[in-house]
Design an enzyme around this catalytic site. Structure first.
Site, PDB file in Angstrom:
ATOM      1  N   GLN A  18       0.775  -1.245   0.000  1.00  0.00           N
ATOM      2  CA  GLN A  18       0.000   0.000   0.000  1.00  0.00           C
ATOM      3  C   GLN A  18       0.807   1.296   0.000  1.00  0.00           C
ATOM      4  OE1 GLN A  18      -3.492   2.283   2.559  1.00  0.00           O
ATOM      5  NE2 GLN A  18      -3.237   0.127   2.936  1.00  0.00           N
ATOM      6  N   GLU A 141       1.671  -1.455   8.197  1.00  0.00           N
ATOM      7  CA  GLU A 141       0.846  -0.372   8.741  1.00  0.00           C
ATOM      8  C   GLU A 141       0.812  -0.286  10.274  1.00  0.00           C
ATOM      9  OE1 GLU A 141      -1.413   2.049   7.176  1.00  0.00           O
ATOM     10  OE2 GLU A 141      -1.363   2.675   9.263  1.00  0.00           O
ATOM     11  N   ASP A 170       0.718   3.577   5.999  1.00  0.00           N
ATOM     12  CA  ASP A 170       0.868   3.234   4.577  1.00  0.00           C
ATOM     13  C   ASP A 170       0.573   4.412   3.644  1.00  0.00           C
ATOM     14  OD1 ASP A 170       1.680   0.650   4.974  1.00  0.00           O
ATOM     15  OD2 ASP A 170      -0.301  -0.210   4.811  1.00  0.00           O
ATOM     16  N   GLY A 249      -7.393  19.883  19.977  1.00  0.00           N
ATOM     17  CA  GLY A 249      -6.876  21.243  20.078  1.00  0.00           C
ATOM     18  C   GLY A 249      -7.507  21.936  21.270  1.00  0.00           C
ATOM     19  N   GLY A 250      -7.815  23.198  21.112  1.00  0.00           N
ATOM     20  CA  GLY A 250      -8.403  23.953  22.207  1.00  0.00           C
ATOM     21  C   GLY A 250      -9.925  23.842  22.239  1.00  0.00           C
TER      22      GLY A 250
HETATM   23  N1  CAO Z   1      11.904  -9.746  -9.455  1.00  0.00           N
HETATM   24  C1  CAO Z   1      12.724 -10.429  -8.633  1.00  0.00           C
HETATM   25  N2  CAO Z   1      12.754 -10.285  -7.309  1.00  0.00           N
HETATM   26  C2  CAO Z   1      11.885  -9.403  -6.775  1.00  0.00           C
HETATM   27  C3  CAO Z   1      10.997  -8.659  -7.570  1.00  0.00           C
HETATM   28  C4  CAO Z   1      11.032  -8.857  -8.969  1.00  0.00           C
HETATM   29  N3  CAO Z   1      10.213  -8.187  -9.801  1.00  0.00           N
HETATM   30  N4  CAO Z   1      10.258  -7.876  -6.762  1.00  0.00           N
HETATM   31  C5  CAO Z   1      10.674  -8.132  -5.498  1.00  0.00           C
HETATM   32  N5  CAO Z   1      11.638  -9.041  -5.505  1.00  0.00           N
HETATM   33  C6  CAO Z   1      12.384  -9.587  -4.359  1.00  0.00           C
HETATM   34  C7  CAO Z   1      13.213  -8.579  -3.642  1.00  0.00           C
HETATM   35  O1  CAO Z   1      14.397  -8.310  -4.364  1.00  0.00           O
HETATM   36  C8  CAO Z   1      13.465  -9.290  -2.322  1.00  0.00           C
HETATM   37  O2  CAO Z   1      14.506 -10.192  -2.475  1.00  0.00           O
HETATM   38  P1  CAO Z   1      15.670 -10.461  -1.374  1.00  0.00           P
HETATM   39  O3  CAO Z   1      15.089 -10.148  -0.027  1.00  0.00           O
HETATM   40  O4  CAO Z   1      15.970 -11.908  -1.589  1.00  0.00           O
HETATM   41  O5  CAO Z   1      16.801  -9.588  -1.706  1.00  0.00           O
HETATM   42  C9  CAO Z   1      12.212 -10.139  -2.132  1.00  0.00           C
HETATM   43  O6  CAO Z   1      11.480 -10.033  -3.361  1.00  0.00           O
HETATM   44  C10 CAO Z   1      11.316  -9.717  -0.995  1.00  0.00           C
HETATM   45  O7  CAO Z   1      11.093  -8.334  -1.014  1.00  0.00           O
HETATM   46  P2  CAO Z   1      10.531  -7.603   0.277  1.00  0.00           P
HETATM   47  O8  CAO Z   1      11.498  -7.721   1.408  1.00  0.00           O
HETATM   48  O9  CAO Z   1      10.181  -6.223  -0.079  1.00  0.00           O
HETATM   49  O10 CAO Z   1       9.160  -8.426   0.536  1.00  0.00           O
HETATM   50  P3  CAO Z   1       8.508  -9.043   1.837  1.00  0.00           P
HETATM   51  O11 CAO Z   1       7.215  -9.592   1.367  1.00  0.00           O
HETATM   52  O12 CAO Z   1       9.402  -9.969   2.560  1.00  0.00           O
HETATM   53  O13 CAO Z   1       8.247  -7.792   2.806  1.00  0.00           O
HETATM   54  C11 CAO Z   1       7.355  -5.653   3.411  1.00  0.00           C
HETATM   55  C12 CAO Z   1       7.171  -6.939   2.596  1.00  0.00           C
HETATM   56  C13 CAO Z   1       6.246  -4.701   3.060  1.00  0.00           C
HETATM   57  C14 CAO Z   1       7.310  -5.980   4.916  1.00  0.00           C
HETATM   58  C15 CAO Z   1       8.739  -5.044   3.053  1.00  0.00           C
HETATM   59  O14 CAO Z   1       8.784  -4.849   1.663  1.00  0.00           O
HETATM   60  C16 CAO Z   1       9.024  -3.724   3.748  1.00  0.00           C
HETATM   61  O15 CAO Z   1       9.334  -3.658   4.936  1.00  0.00           O
HETATM   62  N6  CAO Z   1       8.958  -2.621   2.964  1.00  0.00           N
HETATM   63  C17 CAO Z   1       9.323  -1.309   3.442  1.00  0.00           C
HETATM   64  C18 CAO Z   1       8.250  -0.754   4.301  1.00  0.00           C
HETATM   65  C19 CAO Z   1       6.921  -0.732   3.597  1.00  0.00           C
HETATM   66  O16 CAO Z   1       6.729  -0.128   2.570  1.00  0.00           O
HETATM   67  N7  CAO Z   1       5.931  -1.343   4.265  1.00  0.00           N
HETATM   68  C20 CAO Z   1       4.554  -1.082   3.920  1.00  0.00           C
HETATM   69  C21 CAO Z   1       3.956  -1.989   3.013  1.00  0.00           C
HETATM   70  S1  CAO Z   1       2.287  -1.485   2.887  1.00  0.00           S
HETATM   71  O17 CAO Z   1       1.618  -2.155   4.242  1.00  0.00           O
END
Ligand code: CAO
Length: 417
Positions: A18, A141, A170, A249-250
């Site tokens: 998001q 979030e 988000d 607020g106030g």
């Molecule tokens: N091709 C190949 N690899 C891809 C890709 C693509 N098109 N898109 C993503 N990936 C890979 C990434 O390179 C990553 O690989 P490695 O960790 O092995 O290097 C892997 O997918 C996982 O990516 P991620 O860490 O972003 O995904 P996750 O599901 O484990 O975590 C989240 C999700 C949201 C917790 C994390 O992305 C995060 O903390 N983001 C920053 C904060 C954020 O925006 N959070 C809010 C999300 S909205 O609620």
């Protein structure tokens, strides 16, 4: 002249869930060419989350990715990296909200991207800012609401820390990022150089909780907060307490029961006692005798028995629906509103007319409701289009990058796109 000010800005949208998608969707509404890069076969996880129609992209996805194009690309494969490299050379902005370090591990660190395209703006969302002692954490979030001060200050004093339904971690972070990107675009017009823009979810929540930081300092100095329900009868600790539905607020305010509250959980209004509007309030609720009564005619005098006053207003509200009550109170210029449900908002004609809620047609799911731009312009009326299917524009985008049909077929065969 285009009436879409961001037309001509090409954005690589490497976002998911998001926070990032909310940002790039808004830029797409305003005319940017937003190319959503997704993993072949699966795409953004929200395409599958909480589906209401078995084979159609979930509303979670469709409501955060309108007006974008979708390119599938496996950026861990060599051909995928090659496509991304070409795209970076031709684009203005890359937006990402991967977990910490993921873009670097992919081989696209800020330094590498800058070397490929010095004009590139790289915009990132992370849970915590760089260098923060939690900067290695993955964040969603509710985690951000807890880390940014919202949860400890939301809810009732006798209940646990509470999460807001509003996406403070988000979508709010996405909106901050959009401001950062537009600022960097203007900066680039002056310097000719791109830059890295980073927004953390914790900081974005904290930015919206600034009045609670105000309150912490007031509490430290004087030991109480006079606008909180704890004052003057309750006790304060050394941290800002949860204030229930008190006005921040106030202006004291509270959620008050209206006719039907016994069976309808949303038969309430929010009522605000604006200091200078005391006389109109008394006239509106038939308590003219309070206008000059020294127990009532100043904010200080009212505060010790503010809940008795709210109780009397509830007596006045008992035979009025929330709509009838607001229709009376608006004539007296009293800041108030009915507590509206999502169903009421979805059917609200004013919101449809202003384009804040729009119905769009999706190739697979048919018609659905989504949000439109909350920002209104005199010379731009964003046209909200459905979200793209997974990989719907892969062939077009690759052709624009100079790949032949044979090369595209080969990449499809290898799973790179
Ligand atoms: N091709 C190949 N690899 C891809 C890709 C693509 N098109 N898109 C993503 N990936 C890979 C990434 O390179 C990553 O690989 P490695 O960790 O092995 O290097 C892997 O997918 C996982 O990516 P991620 O860490 O972003 O995904 P996750 O599901 O484990 O975590 C989240 C999700 C949201 C917790 C994390 O992305 C995060 O903390 N983001 C920053 C904060 C954020 O925006 N959070 C809010 C999300 S909205 O609620």
């Amino acid at each position: 002249m285009s009436n879409k000010p961001l037309e001509g800005i090409k954005i690589i949208d490497f976002t998911h869930v998001q926070a990032g998608p909310a940002c790039t969707q808004m830029l797409a509404w305003f005319g940017a060419d937003v190319i959503k890069v997704e993993r072949p076969g699966s795409g953004d996880v929200t395409r599958n989350q909480l589906r209401d129609i078995p084979d159609a992209d979930a509303l979670y996805f469709t409501m955060l990715n309108s007006n974008k194009r979708s390119l599938t690309l496996d950026t861990k494969k060599a051909e995928g990296k090659e496509v991304l490299t070409r795209l970076i050379k031709e684009s203005d902005v890359l937006v990402e909200n991967f977990g910490p370090g993921a873009l670097d591990r992919m081989g696209f660190s800020w330094e590498n991207i800058k070397a490929l395209n010095p004009k590139m703006i790289v915009a990132s969302v992370k849970g915590f800012s760089d260098g923060h002692h939690y900067d290695d954490l993955k964040v969603y979030e509710n985690v951000a609401q807890c880390a940014g001060g919202a949860a400890s200050t939301t809810g009732f004093w006798d209940g646990p820390p509470t999460i807001s339904a509003a996406a403070l971690g988000d979508s709010n972070t996405g909106m901050h990022l959009a401001i950062g990107i537009l600022t960097a675009i203007i900066g680039r017009q002056q310097t000719g150089k791109g830059q890295k823009v980073a927004v953390s979810m914790q900081d974005s929540v904290l930015n919206l909780c600034r009045v609670k930081l105000r309150d912490q300092q007031r509490l430290d100095r004087v030991g109480y907060l006079e606008e909180y329900p704890q004052y003057p009868h309750g006790t304060f600790s050394d941290v800002v307490p949860r204030g229930g539905n008190a006005g921040g607020g106030g202006q004291p305010g509270w959620v008050l029961k209206c006719k039907g509250w016994e069976t309808d959980p949303n038969a309430y209004i929010y009522f605000t006692i604006q200091g200078h509007a005391w006389a109109p309030i008394c006239r509106a609720i038939g308590k003219e005798q309070w206008i000059d009564d020294p127990d009532y005619n100043t904010a200080e005098a009212r505060q010790p028995h503010i809940f008795d006053i709210f109780g009397k207003i509830e007596e006045w509200l008992a035979d009025k629906t929330k709509y009838e009550a607001v229709d009376i109170l608006r004539k007296f210029d009293i800041p108030c509103a009915p507590v509206l449900t999502m169903k009421e908002l979805a059917n609200d004609e004013s919101l449809r007319k202003s384009g804040s809620i729009v119905e769009v047609d999706h190739k697979v799911r048919g018609k659905y409701l989504t949000v439109g731009s909350p920002i209104k312009f005199s010379d731009l009326k964003p046209e909200i289009k459905a979200s793209p299917l997974l990989g719907e524009h892969t062939a077009d985008v690759l052709a624009e990058l100079g790949y032949s049909r044979e090369q595209v077929a080969q990449m499809q065969e290898s799973g790179a796109v």
